[in-house]
Scaffold this active site. Structure first.
Site, PDB file in Angstrom:
ATOM      1  CD  GLU A   3      -2.942  -1.462   2.022  1.00  0.00           C
ATOM      2  OE1 GLU A   3      -3.529  -0.401   2.300  1.00  0.00           O
ATOM      3  OE2 GLU A   3      -3.394  -2.585   2.333  1.00  0.00           O
ATOM      4  CE  LYS A  51      -2.573   0.555  -3.492  1.00  0.00           C
ATOM      5  NZ  LYS A  51      -3.514  -0.575  -3.608  1.00  0.00           N
ATOM      6  NE  ARG A 250      -7.488  -6.220  -4.364  1.00  0.00           N
ATOM      7  CZ  ARG A 250      -6.342  -6.709  -4.818  1.00  0.00           C
ATOM      8  NH1 ARG A 250      -5.670  -7.582  -4.094  1.00  0.00           N
ATOM      9  NH2 ARG A 250      -5.858  -6.334  -5.981  1.00  0.00           N
TER      10      ARG A 250
END
Length: 284
Positions: A3, A51, A250
């Site tokens: 992250e 990112k 996820r």
């Protein structure tokens, strides 16, 4: 997936190792750029953008990389054994007289003109750890699709850049809303807190080796990776279910008492070990 805070740390390590030094070795092991040679050029800086990692070198060139799920940049001293994985997983080598940065399993690696970086990162929303952070714009982006689920909106890097699956779950807990709550149903006073709360969490963790959102010595996280364990606030077992982000499902964690809003009727009984719910830093 690393992250924003993890990528910020990776950029700092690379910048400390390479910036201001001349490259004595350059090896980009992707077909499109296999013949590119950066040796003899000075590394100017390595900066994060959400990112993404941007390694800027003399001559107006930028090496753009993204770690996604499994990528990592490792830095080694001269003569030190490389331990980031087998040789066939190496995608990039940038070496100076005394340090070598090795990129393993990098799914995105491209060489471009620095003036054209916008082509790679121009779609991103305000960067939570960037100098141009704009909380009002980030909030407007998130609220722009009121029917969208909160968790999906937080993961969309076009809204605000830097949030991954861990912070998605933790932010939703701190906002008292399930990740499946439509953004438009989030009470205004909570929505207004969202951008600055997200920024504070990432800023607090960008220098830590272990991510912490609870402000205590342990547990470090409120809900992520804690399926079946008691909520730190009310004691109710934390639940987990899958939520998509536009690319894949996820594991998503929440407390059914502390967080209001819709949630899947069926949940998976995952443990911390089987869910991939670790909060330690990925190998970078």
């Amino acid at each position: 997936m690393p992250e924003g805070d993890s990528v910020w740390q990776a950029a700092r390590r690379l910048d400390d190792a390479l910036a201001g030094s001349v490259l004595t070795r350059s090896d980009l092991r992707v077909p499109r750029f296999a013949t590119a040679d950066l040796t003899g050029r000075t590394v100017l800086e390595v900066v994060p953008r959400g990112k993404h990692l941007l390694t800027r070198v003399e001559g107006g060139l930028t090496l753009h990389s993204h770690l996604r799920m499994d990528g990592a940049w490792k830095v080694y001293a001269a003569g030190q054994r490389w331990t980031g994985g087998p040789a066939h997983q190496i995608r990039a080598i940038l070496g100076t007289a005394d340090r070598t940065a090795v990129g393993y399993r990098l799914p995105v690696l491209e060489l471009m003109r620095t003036a054209e970086e916008n082509r790679a990162v121009g779609h991103l929303g305000p960067d939570l750890l960037g100098p141009g952070w704009d909380a009002d714009r980030a909030l407007a982006n998130v609220l722009g699709a009121p029917e969208r689920r909160l968790g999906e909106a937080l993961l969309d890097q076009r809204n605000l850049a830097g949030i991954g699956n861990v912070y998605k779950s933790e932010l939703c807990f701190l906002l008292g809303a399930t990740p499946w709550l439509p953004v438009g149903a989030l009470p205004a006073e909570r929505a207004e807190k969202l951008p600055d709360l997200a920024r504070r969490l990432l800023e607090a963790n960008r220098d830590r080796p272990v991510r912490n959102t609870t402000g205590r010595r342990g547990p470090d996280l409120f809900v992520y990776g804690r399926a079946g364990l008691p909520c730190l606030r009310c004691g109710t077992p934390v639940r987990v279910a899958e939520q998509g982000d536009g690319s894949r499902e996820r594991p998503t964690y929440w407390c059914p008492v502390c967080q209001t809003g819709p949630a899947p009727a069926r949940t998976a009984a995952r443990s911390r070990e089987t869910s991939g719910g670790t909060h330690s830093r990925p190998g970078e």
